[in-house]
Design a protein around this motif. Sequence first.
Motif, PDB file in Angstrom:
ATOM      1  N   CYS A  44       1.248  -1.165   0.324  1.00 17.45           N
ATOM      2  CA  CYS A  44      -0.335   0.820   0.050  1.00 17.45           C
ATOM      3  C   CYS A  44       1.165   0.881  -0.442  1.00 17.45           C
ATOM      4  CB  CYS A  44      -0.831  -0.494   0.937  1.00 17.45           C
ATOM      5  SG  CYS A  44      -1.465   1.611   1.536  1.00 17.45           S
ATOM      6  N   HIS A  48       1.662   3.997  -3.326  1.00 11.82           N
ATOM      7  CA  HIS A  48       0.768   5.343  -3.157  1.00 11.82           C
ATOM      8  C   HIS A  48       2.004   6.565  -3.850  1.00 11.82           C
ATOM      9  CE1 HIS A  48      -0.774   9.124  -0.996  1.00 11.82           C
ATOM     10  NE2 HIS A  48       0.509   9.035  -0.106  1.00 11.82           N
ATOM     11  N   TYR A  49       2.989   5.926  -3.239  1.00 10.20           N
ATOM     12  CA  TYR A  49       3.923   6.649  -3.771  1.00 10.20           C
ATOM     13  C   TYR A  49       4.408   6.328  -5.533  1.00 10.20           C
ATOM     14  CZ  TYR A  49       4.818   8.246   1.131  1.00 10.20           C
ATOM     15  OH  TYR A  49       4.505   9.029   2.383  1.00 10.20           O
ATOM     16  N   ASN A  64      -2.737   4.607  -7.689  1.00 10.64           N
ATOM     17  CA  ASN A  64      -3.745   4.741  -6.631  1.00 10.64           C
ATOM     18  C   ASN A  64      -4.922   3.598  -6.412  1.00 10.64           C
ATOM     19  OD1 ASN A  64      -2.731   7.245  -5.682  1.00 10.64           O
ATOM     20  ND2 ASN A  64      -3.183   8.258  -7.729  1.00 10.64           N
ATOM     21  N   GLY A  67      -2.686   1.209  -4.645  1.00  7.37           N
ATOM     22  CA  GLY A  67      -2.433   1.724  -3.198  1.00  7.37           C
ATOM     23  C   GLY A  67      -3.493   1.609  -2.123  1.00  7.37           C
ATOM     24  N   SER A  85      -4.935  11.017   2.848  1.00 13.54           N
ATOM     25  CA  SER A  85      -4.300  10.776   1.222  1.00 13.54           C
ATOM     26  C   SER A  85      -4.606   9.774   0.285  1.00 13.54           C
ATOM     27  CB  SER A  85      -3.245  10.886   2.056  1.00 13.54           C
ATOM     28  OG  SER A  85      -1.798  10.604   0.822  1.00 13.54           O
ATOM     29  N   LEU A  86      -5.052   8.365   0.216  1.00 16.69           N
ATOM     30  CA  LEU A  86      -5.156   7.711  -1.126  1.00 16.69           C
ATOM     31  C   LEU A  86      -6.474   7.117  -0.960  1.00 16.69           C
ATOM     32  CD1 LEU A  86      -4.155   3.980   1.318  1.00 16.69           C
ATOM     33  CD2 LEU A  86      -2.608   5.039  -0.722  1.00 16.69           C
ATOM     34  N   ASN A  89      -6.011  11.211  -3.762  1.00 23.55           N
ATOM     35  CA  ASN A  89      -4.807  10.730  -4.869  1.00 23.55           C
ATOM     36  C   ASN A  89      -6.029   9.867  -5.311  1.00 23.55           C
ATOM     37  OD1 ASN A  89      -3.250  12.510  -3.852  1.00 23.55           O
ATOM     38  ND2 ASN A  89      -1.798  10.661  -3.281  1.00 23.55           N
TER      39      ASN A  89
END
Length: 218
Positions: A44, A48-49, A64, A67, A85-86, A89
């Motif tokens: 995950c 994400h990054y 995304n 993630g 944040s997930l 994005n």
Amino acid sequence: MDPDNPVVSLCAQGMRAEAEGRPADAVGLFQQAWEAAGDDYEACVAAHYLARHQPTPRLTLHWNQEGLRRAELVGDERVAAFRPSLHLNLAKAYAEVGEPERAREHFVLAAARLEAVPPGPYAEWIRIVIAEGLRATGAVPPRDTDGLVTALLGRLCERGDLKALGMILPAHLADLGTEDDRMRLVTALHMVHAGRWLPEDEQRLLGRAIGSSAAVAP
């Protein structure tokens, strides 16, 4: 996130590389993190990054989605503060590929999970970005329908009145459309009004903005 986790450490190194203007190194470190991931939590974080450096909007969306999918498989609180944040994005990725309904859905989900983010600059930043997305996708109707707060902020910007801006702008930008947010804005406006340091015309405009904001239903 645990800074001693090797995947988290690689992602932190990738963010430093990104901040230093080394995007190729950042991508390499995020890719290493993905390949090193040993469970859904680590996958995950890495996904994400990794989504940050994709060549097409569709690939950004894919990573995304991955993630968030992995976060949902974790099954414990390690990803609770990460979920806003997930969703944020993912919302931005859906908007980029022309799917506004899905974007709106994830902006709403991001807002609903904000309480899990510890207080601080990051929480303030992500709240503002989510609020902007909610307004842009129509999930939250515009609060300042008569434009009085916007007009006041424009005047303050022109004069560079940082004190008044510092009191009003955070509440205005971070408005998620709730009653608490409305009252936070009204309170900020009242505080500036009570200070009575604005020019007379702006003080009158501020009074009208208070009356308008106080009367608006959530």
